[in-house]
Design a protein around this motif. Structure first.
Motif, mmCIF file in Angstrom:
data_model
loop_
_atom_site.group_PDB
_atom_site.id
_atom_site.type_symbol
_atom_site.label_atom_id
_atom_site.label_comp_id
_atom_site.label_asym_id
_atom_site.label_seq_id
_atom_site.Cartn_x
_atom_site.Cartn_y
_atom_site.Cartn_z
ATOM 1 N N ILE A 188 0.590 -1.224 -0.075
ATOM 2 C CA ILE A 188 -0.082 -0.004 0.335
ATOM 3 C C ILE A 188 0.863 1.268 0.010
ATOM 4 O O ILE A 188 0.519 2.463 -0.633
ATOM 5 N N ALA A 189 1.812 1.308 0.745
ATOM 6 C CA ALA A 189 2.836 2.377 0.702
ATOM 7 C C ALA A 189 3.562 2.842 -0.529
ATOM 8 O O ALA A 189 3.797 3.794 -0.882
ATOM 9 N N ASP A 190 3.449 1.646 -1.408
ATOM 10 C CA ASP A 190 4.354 1.850 -2.548
ATOM 11 C C ASP A 190 3.364 1.065 -3.640
ATOM 12 O O ASP A 190 3.638 0.132 -4.291
ATOM 13 N N PRO A 191 2.308 2.103 -4.380
ATOM 14 C CA PRO A 191 1.431 1.542 -5.157
ATOM 15 C C PRO A 191 1.945 1.297 -6.321
ATOM 16 O O PRO A 191 1.599 0.330 -7.435
ATOM 17 N N LEU A 192 2.974 2.187 -7.038
ATOM 18 C CA LEU A 192 3.628 1.970 -8.057
ATOM 19 C C LEU A 192 4.222 0.839 -8.336
ATOM 20 O O LEU A 192 4.215 0.124 -9.483
ATOM 21 N N ALA A 193 4.833 0.268 -7.321
ATOM 22 C CA ALA A 193 5.662 -1.043 -7.311
ATOM 23 C C ALA A 193 4.811 -1.942 -7.577
ATOM 24 O O ALA A 193 5.012 -3.005 -8.040
ATOM 25 N N GLY A 194 3.574 -1.999 -6.739
ATOM 26 C CA GLY A 194 2.514 -2.966 -7.017
ATOM 27 C C GLY A 194 2.186 -3.053 -8.247
ATOM 28 O O GLY A 194 1.701 -3.884 -8.803
ATOM 29 N N ALA A 195 1.630 -1.783 -8.941
ATOM 30 C CA ALA A 195 1.372 -1.808 -10.412
ATOM 31 C C ALA A 195 2.314 -2.363 -11.337
ATOM 32 O O ALA A 195 2.059 -2.944 -12.306
ATOM 33 N N ARG A 196 3.619 -2.225 -11.203
ATOM 34 C CA ARG A 196 4.607 -2.610 -11.942
ATOM 35 C C ARG A 196 4.588 -4.113 -12.131
ATOM 36 O O ARG A 196 4.695 -4.708 -12.742
ATOM 37 N N LEU A 197 4.437 -4.611 -10.529
ATOM 38 C CA LEU A 197 4.291 -5.843 -10.503
ATOM 39 C C LEU A 197 3.237 -6.585 -11.223
ATOM 40 O O LEU A 197 3.125 -7.684 -11.755
ATOM 41 N N ALA A 198 2.086 -5.968 -11.467
ATOM 42 C CA ALA A 198 0.737 -6.368 -11.645
ATOM 43 C C ALA A 198 0.650 -6.159 -13.412
ATOM 44 O O ALA A 198 -0.161 -6.905 -14.242
ATOM 45 N N SER A 199 1.746 -5.283 -13.961
ATOM 46 C CA SER A 199 1.438 -4.841 -15.457
ATOM 47 C C SER A 199 2.081 -6.160 -16.192
ATOM 48 O O SER A 199 2.794 -6.893 -15.855
ATOM 49 N N PRO A 200 1.480 -6.357 -17.475
ATOM 50 C CA PRO A 200 1.906 -7.713 -18.121
ATOM 51 C C PRO A 200 3.161 -7.429 -18.838
ATOM 52 O O PRO A 200 4.099 -8.344 -18.981
ATOM 53 N N GLY A 201 3.719 -6.220 -19.019
ATOM 54 C CA GLY A 201 4.992 -6.138 -19.711
ATOM 55 C C GLY A 201 6.288 -6.126 -18.701
ATOM 56 O O GLY A 201 7.200 -5.912 -18.982
ATOM 57 N N SER A 202 5.751 -6.172 -17.597
ATOM 58 C CA SER A 202 6.890 -6.101 -16.212
ATOM 59 C C SER A 202 7.579 -7.444 -16.313
ATOM 60 O O SER A 202 7.238 -8.529 -16.740
ATOM 61 N N ALA A 203 8.882 -7.207 -15.832
ATOM 62 C CA ALA A 203 9.798 -8.345 -15.828
ATOM 63 C C ALA A 203 9.298 -9.378 -14.805
ATOM 64 O O ALA A 203 9.568 -10.588 -15.144
ATOM 65 N N SER A 204 8.677 -8.856 -13.950
ATOM 66 C CA SER A 204 8.125 -10.056 -12.978
ATOM 67 C C SER A 204 6.895 -10.916 -13.627
ATOM 68 O O SER A 204 6.536 -11.910 -12.901
ATOM 69 N N SER A 205 6.132 -10.361 -14.686
ATOM 70 C CA SER A 205 5.166 -11.146 -14.996
ATOM 71 C C SER A 205 5.387 -12.229 -15.526
ATOM 72 O O SER A 205 6.364 -12.221 -16.535
#
Length: 211
Positions: A188-205
């Motif tokens: 919750i404190a870092d929503p951008l990090a959570g969005a990056r983790l949830a985006s399809p093009g992210s390295a973690s997807s």
């Protein structure tokens, strides 16, 4: 036949020299005996002759030397006998004291034993009195209650063990929940990090493999 005569002055000088020699030897004998007494050594003809530097023959032949040695030896024997008597008396006194102490200790022990026996008799009398007061029915009831209490104690012990195990499990779950809450708070404190983790093009997807 003429015999040669020694002049009277020469004879007197020889006698005087012999007398001085004898007196010196006697003085050494007295000194030797005195030293032996101070050293508490054994007084004998051989010891005196060795200390006084005279021959045993002189000590046996000279009346004064023979008398003083005999007197010293007698006194030494008397002192030795007195020392032995004193030592025996001292030992006897010590043993007498020990015997008296042992006798006193024995009397004390007998008194304590008698007191303990009296106390034991009193306690046995109290036990018999209590046994007479308690009826068979009361004894049976107390025995049954004691058995019930023992069973209750065993049951409480088992319940306590079960509750302890549950408490340990609850604490473990609480620690897990604390870590989970901490992770959620970080997201919750870092929503951008959570969005990056949830985006399809992210390295973690996850990457879909081609058919």
């Amino acid at each position: 036949m003429n015999t040669a005569t020694v002049p009277e002055p020469r004879t007197a000088a020889a006698l005087a020299a012999r007398r001085r020699k004898t007196e010196a030897a006697l003085e050494r004998v007295h000194q030797a005996i005195a030293r032996l007494r101070r050293e508490k050594a054994e007084i004998s003809v051989a010891a005196v002759a060795r200390r006084a530097d005279v021959s045993r023959t002189f000590l046996y032949d000279n009346p004064e030397a023979r008398a003083v040695i005999a007197s010293a030896m007698t006194q030494a024997r008397a002192r030795r006998a007195q020392m032995l008597d004193d030592r025996d008396e001292e030992r006897e006194a010590t043993w007498r004291e020990r015997a008296l102490n042992a006798e006193d200790a024995l009397k004390t022990a007998h008194g304590e034993i008698l007191a303990q026996r009296t106390r034991i008799g009193e306690l046995l009398g109290q036990v018999r009195d209590l046994e007479a007061e308690w009826t068979e029915e009361a004894i049976q009831r107390i025995t049954t209650e004691n058995t019930t209490l023992k069973q209750r104690v065993r049951q409480l012990t088992a319940d306590n063990r079960t509750l302890d195990e549950r408490l340990k499990a609850a604490r473990s779950n609480l620690r897990f929940q604390d870590r989970r809450v901490a992770d959620l708070e970080a997201q919750i404190a870092d929503p951008l990090a959570g969005a990056r983790l949830a985006s399809p093009g992210s390295a973690s997807s996850p990457v879909r493999e081609k058919a």
